[in-house]
Design a protein around this motif. Structure first.
Motif, PDB file in Angstrom:
ATOM      1  N   GLY A  11       0.911  -1.092   0.055  1.00  0.00           N
ATOM      2  CA  GLY A  11       0.043  -0.014   0.006  1.00  0.00           C
ATOM      3  C   GLY A  11       0.894   1.160  -0.008  1.00  0.00           C
ATOM      4  O   GLY A  11       0.529   2.235  -0.787  1.00  0.00           O
ATOM      5  N   ILE A  12       1.968   1.257   0.739  1.00  0.00           N
ATOM      6  CA  ILE A  12       2.762   2.492   0.823  1.00  0.00           C
ATOM      7  C   ILE A  12       3.386   2.454  -0.400  1.00  0.00           C
ATOM      8  O   ILE A  12       3.484   3.864  -0.859  1.00  0.00           O
ATOM      9  N   ASP A  14       2.345   1.906  -3.301  1.00  0.00           N
ATOM     10  CA  ASP A  14       1.025   2.176  -4.398  1.00  0.00           C
ATOM     11  C   ASP A  14       1.044   3.541  -4.110  1.00  0.00           C
ATOM     12  O   ASP A  14       0.847   4.335  -5.121  1.00  0.00           O
ATOM     13  N   GLU A  15       1.126   4.155  -2.981  1.00  0.00           N
ATOM     14  CA  GLU A  15       1.096   5.706  -2.780  1.00  0.00           C
ATOM     15  C   GLU A  15       2.103   6.286  -3.272  1.00  0.00           C
ATOM     16  O   GLU A  15       1.927   7.534  -4.000  1.00  0.00           O
ATOM     17  N   GLY A  18       2.046   6.395  -6.941  1.00  0.00           N
ATOM     18  CA  GLY A  18       0.765   7.252  -7.392  1.00  0.00           C
ATOM     19  C   GLY A  18       1.191   8.794  -7.545  1.00  0.00           C
ATOM     20  O   GLY A  18       0.562   9.448  -8.384  1.00  0.00           O
ATOM     21  N   ARG A  19       2.276   9.223  -7.034  1.00  0.00           N
ATOM     22  CA  ARG A  19       2.825  10.501  -6.889  1.00  0.00           C
ATOM     23  C   ARG A  19       3.614  10.816  -7.991  1.00  0.00           C
ATOM     24  O   ARG A  19       4.115  11.871  -8.372  1.00  0.00           O
ATOM     25  N   SER A 137      -3.000  -2.432  -7.239  1.00  0.00           N
ATOM     26  CA  SER A 137      -2.956  -1.712  -8.401  1.00  0.00           C
ATOM     27  C   SER A 137      -2.220  -2.563  -9.594  1.00  0.00           C
ATOM     28  O   SER A 137      -1.529  -3.487  -8.841  1.00  0.00           O
ATOM     29  N   THR A 140       1.272  -2.161  -8.203  1.00  0.00           N
ATOM     30  CA  THR A 140       1.904  -2.983  -7.346  1.00  0.00           C
ATOM     31  C   THR A 140       1.699  -4.618  -7.315  1.00  0.00           C
ATOM     32  O   THR A 140       2.370  -5.454  -6.672  1.00  0.00           O
ATOM     33  N   HIS A 181      10.593  -0.242  -2.425  1.00  0.00           N
ATOM     34  CA  HIS A 181      10.245   0.913  -1.764  1.00  0.00           C
ATOM     35  C   HIS A 181      11.381   2.045  -1.855  1.00  0.00           C
ATOM     36  O   HIS A 181      10.963   3.399  -2.146  1.00  0.00           O
ATOM     37  N   SER A 185      10.930   5.484  -4.040  1.00  0.00           N
ATOM     38  CA  SER A 185      10.923   6.487  -3.174  1.00  0.00           C
ATOM     39  C   SER A 185      12.072   7.465  -3.718  1.00  0.00           C
ATOM     40  O   SER A 185      11.879   8.846  -3.451  1.00  0.00           O
ATOM     41  N   SER A 188      10.870   9.439  -6.367  1.00  0.00           N
ATOM     42  CA  SER A 188       9.943  10.517  -6.024  1.00  0.00           C
ATOM     43  C   SER A 188      10.465  11.642  -5.426  1.00  0.00           C
ATOM     44  O   SER A 188      10.214  12.747  -5.532  1.00  0.00           O
TER      45      SER A 188
END
Length: 201
Positions: A11-12, A14-15, A18-19, A137, A140, A181, A185, A188
């Motif tokens: 979930g993390i 995916d977030e 998503g950015r 998603s 993921t 991740h 990250s 991002s």
């Protein structure tokens, strides 16, 4: 992060993904998948009577597609799904890892193309998921399969893995999720450090 569960990590991720802009998401996903492509590229066994591409050529074309070059994505997808299907039926764990890698690559190519692609005859007429359907998603779902493949394991659903620790190494899969991740990250973070104040559409 150390105590985060497998599904929470998905979930993390995916977030964070998503950015990113769609092209950045695809590039990130290809980056975390890329180390697995060598094992697929080494396979040169003829899997059908009249292949359009060899497996090494399909991987080469996949890399060209990731670089933005024009390729026959249908032919590449067809060969990758052929590898995934044929190798998934083998009892050798190493060949299962090749299968999982090929399926992840084919699923990535579908995201790149944004449409349904030609597939091997063994999958025609079936609305079969190339990757496990449990993550939140399309991005993921591929990451979920990669976590197990990058840790050199046949895929396990995380809840099954909790109940059957003797059959798999869930902590190893979680470590791969954490590594992915961090990789995603970093992209991002770089996007915001370059002056962007909000995610791109």
């Amino acid at each position: 992060m150390a105590d985060t569960t497998y599904d929470e990590l998905l979930g993390i991720i995916d977030e964070v993904a998503g950015r990113l802009a769609p092209g950045e998401r695809l590039a990130c996903l290809f980056g975390v998948m890329s180390p697995l492509l060598d094992r697929v590229e080494r396979e040169d066994e003829e899997l059908s009577d009249d292949p359009v591409l060899s497996t090494p050529d399909a991987v080469c074309e996949l890399r060209r597609a990731a670089a933005g070059e024009p390729v026959d994505v249908d032919a590449v997808h067809e060969q990758l799904t052929e590898v995934g299907l044929c190798y998934s039926e083998d009892q050798d764990p190493e060949r299962h890892l090749v299968s999982q890698s090929a399926y992840a690559a084919a699923a990535w190519l579908r995201l790149l193309a944004g449409r349904k692609l030609r597939t091997t005859a063994g999958l025609e007429g079936e609305d079969e998921d190339l990757v496990p359907p449990f993550a939140p998603s399309a991005f993921t779902r591929i990451v979920d399969l990669l976590a197990w493949t990058r840790s050199d394991q046949m895929y396990f659903h995380w809840e099954d893995a909790i109940n059957c620790p003797e059959d798999c190494d869930l902590p190893a899969a979680i470590r791969e999720l954490q590594a992915m991740h961090m990789e995603i990250s970093c992209v991002s973070s770089q996007r915001y450090s370059c002056g962007s104040s909000s995610p791109a559409e």
